[in-house]
Design an enzyme around this catalytic site. Structure first.
Site, short mmCIF file in Angstrom:
data_model
loop_
_atom_site.label_atom_id
_atom_site.label_comp_id
_atom_site.label_asym_id
_atom_site.label_seq_id
_atom_site.Cartn_x
_atom_site.Cartn_y
_atom_site.Cartn_z
N ASP A 45 59.33 14.54 57.29
CA ASP A 45 58.99 13.54 58.32
C ASP A 45 59.46 14.02 59.69
O ASP A 45 59.23 13.34 60.70
CB ASP A 45 59.52 12.15 57.96
CG ASP A 45 61.04 12.09 57.90
OD1 ASP A 45 61.68 13.15 57.99
OD2 ASP A 45 61.58 10.98 57.76
N SER A 46 60.06 15.21 59.75
CA SER A 46 60.30 15.88 61.04
C SER A 46 58.96 16.08 61.75
O SER A 46 58.91 16.33 62.95
CB SER A 46 60.99 17.24 60.82
OG SER A 46 60.31 17.98 59.82
N ASP A 84 57.70 14.26 51.93
CA ASP A 84 58.79 13.38 52.39
C ASP A 84 58.34 11.93 52.41
O ASP A 84 57.21 11.62 52.80
CB ASP A 84 59.18 13.80 53.82
CG ASP A 84 60.67 13.78 54.04
OD1 ASP A 84 61.41 13.33 53.13
OD2 ASP A 84 61.11 14.24 55.11
N LYS A 114 60.60 13.59 48.44
CA LYS A 114 61.99 13.61 48.92
C LYS A 114 62.27 12.30 49.62
O LYS A 114 61.41 11.76 50.32
CB LYS A 114 62.21 14.78 49.89
CG LYS A 114 63.63 14.77 50.48
CD LYS A 114 63.91 16.00 51.33
CE LYS A 114 63.43 15.87 52.74
NZ LYS A 114 63.99 14.74 53.49
N GLU A 116 65.73 9.97 51.57
CA GLU A 116 67.08 10.08 52.13
C GLU A 116 68.03 9.03 51.54
O GLU A 116 67.61 7.89 51.31
CB GLU A 116 67.03 9.92 53.66
CG GLU A 116 66.25 11.03 54.33
CD GLU A 116 66.22 10.89 55.86
OE1 GLU A 116 66.94 10.05 56.42
OE2 GLU A 116 65.45 11.65 56.48
N GLU A 183 72.22 18.11 54.54
CA GLU A 183 71.94 18.38 55.95
C GLU A 183 73.15 18.04 56.83
O GLU A 183 73.76 16.97 56.69
CB GLU A 183 70.72 17.55 56.42
CG GLU A 183 70.44 17.75 57.92
CD GLU A 183 69.09 17.23 58.39
OE1 GLU A 183 68.30 16.74 57.57
OE2 GLU A 183 68.85 17.35 59.60
O1 KIV Z 1 61.94 16.14 57.65
C1 KIV Z 1 62.43 17.26 57.46
O2 KIV Z 1 61.94 18.28 57.96
C2 KIV Z 1 63.62 17.34 56.64
C3 KIV Z 1 64.33 18.66 56.59
C4 KIV Z 1 65.05 18.87 57.85
C5 KIV Z 1 65.21 18.77 55.41
O3 KIV Z 1 64.02 16.38 56.06
#
Ligand code: KIV
Length: 280
Positions: A45-46, A84, A114, A116, A183
Site C-alpha cells: 500500500d506504499s 497488501d 499481507k 499490519e 519494519e
Molecule cells: O507497503 C509496502 O510497501 C510495505 C513494505 C514497506 C513492507 O508494506
C-alpha cells in the site's frame, strides 16, 4: 528458476537461504523483477505514496490495491505475489478481513495477503488462514499506524515496546502467518525475533539478521525523492537516467530531430502523386 510459493519461503529459512523481495505496482516492473530472479513481489500500500502521491498510506482503497495487484500478477510468473490489505479493509471486523483477503486472491490472483499488526489482528489472521489464504504479517513501524506513532519513527527501542513487538511476532506465528515483515526496528530486536519464530522474517529497516529483505523499488532506484529513509541503499539512479532521457526527447522534438526517417512510415511515391494530382 523454480516458482516461489509460501512453502519455498518457509523452506528457505530452514535451509539458511536469504529471501529477496521488492515492491511493484505494475506489469512491466513486475516482469523485470521476475526475470531478475526475485523470490517475492509485494504490491504494497506504499502505492499510495510512491505512485499516487499521497502523504501516507491511509487513503489507499481496496479498489486501488486490486487494480495494481492484477497488473503485477500478469507480469510475475515465478515470484510469489503478495497483495497488501489497505487501511480499514481488515481492522473493522474478522468478516471484512476474510472477505477482502478473498478478493485479493480471487480477483487479484495474488498468492498471499499481507496485513499490519500482531496481537491486535490475531483473530483476523487466524480466520484468513482458516479460509486457506496465506498471510504475511507486518510488525514494528507499521505505516497504517502513523497517526498513533506520531510519524514514521523507529519502533521497539525501549523495553516494553520491544517486548510488545516480540509478542506480536509470536502471536502472528501462532495464528498461522507464513512469514512476517519486520519494519523499522533495531537490528538486535529483529535478530531475537528471527531466532524466536519458525517462520521467515522479511526485514525493511530491520538489519541483516532477518531471513529476507524487502525494499520499495522507487527508493532503491532513486525514483522517489520526497524523502529517503536511512535504511535505503541506492542501487542505481534511474531518476537521473529518466530525467536525461526526457530532456533529450524534449530538445529533439523542439529542434525537429525526432522523428526522422528511421522512425517514420513510408509509402509508394506513385500513390501519393496520384492523391496530389486528383486534389484529395
Ligand atoms: O507497503 C509496502 O510497501 C510495505 C513494505 C514497506 C513492507 O508494506
Amino acid at each position: 528458476m523454480a516458482k516461489n510459493n509460501v512453502s519455498t519461503f518457509v523452506s528457505a529459512k530452514h535451509n539458511n537461504e536469504k529471501i529477496t523481495m521488492l515492491t511493484a505496482y505494475d506489469y512491466s516492473m513486475a516482469k523485470l523483477m521476475d526475470e531478475s530472479g526475485i523470490n517475492g513481489i509485494l504490491v504494497g500500500d506504499s502505492l499510495g505514496m510512491v505512485c499516487l502521491g499521497y502523504k501516507d498510506t491511509l487513503s489507499v482503497t481496496m479498489e486501488d490495491m486490486l487494480h495494481h495487484i492484477k497488473a503485477v500478477t500478469r507480469g510475475a510468473k515465478d515470484a510469489l505475489v503478495v497483495g497488501d490489505m489497505p487501511f480499514m479493509s481488515y481492522q473493522t471486523s474478522v468478516y471484512d478481513a476474510v472477505k477482502n483477503a478473498g478478493r485479493i486472491i480471487q480477483e487479484g490472483l495474488a498468492g498471499a495477503v499481507k496485513l499490519e499488526g500482531g496481537v491486535s489482528v490475531y483473530e483476523q489472521v487466524k480466520a484468513i488462514v482458516k479460509a486457506q489464504i496465506p498471510v504475511m504479517g507486518h510488525i514494528g513501524l507499521t505505516p497504517q499506524s502513523v497517526n498513533v506513532f506520531g510519524g514514521f519513527k523507529v519502533q521497539g527501542k525501549d523495553e516494553s515496546k520491544a517486548k510488545n513487538i516480540i509478542e506480536d511476532a509470536k502471536r502472528l506465528e501462532e495464528a498461522g502467518a507464513f512469514s512476517i515483515v519486520l519494519e523499522g526496528i533495531p537490528y538486535k530486536l529483529a535478530k531475537i525475533i528471527t531466532e524466536t519464530v519458525s517462520v521467515p522474517t522479511i526485514g525493511i529497516g530491520a538489519g541483516k539478521y532477518c531471513d529476507g529483505q524487502i525494499l520499495v523499488y522507487q527508493d532503491m532506484l532513486g525514483l522517489f525523492s520526497d524523502f529517503k529513509p536511512k535504511f535505503v541503499k541506492s542501487y542505481g539512479n534511474a531518476g537521473e537516467v529518466i530525467r536525461k532521457a526526457f530532456k533529450d526527447y524534449i530538445a529533439e522534438v523542439k529542434e525537429g530531430i525526432f522523428p526522422d526517417e528511421e522512425y517514420s512510415f513510408k509509402m509508394d511515391d506513385s500513390i501519393i502523386d496520384k492523391c496530389i494530382k486528383e486534389g484529395v
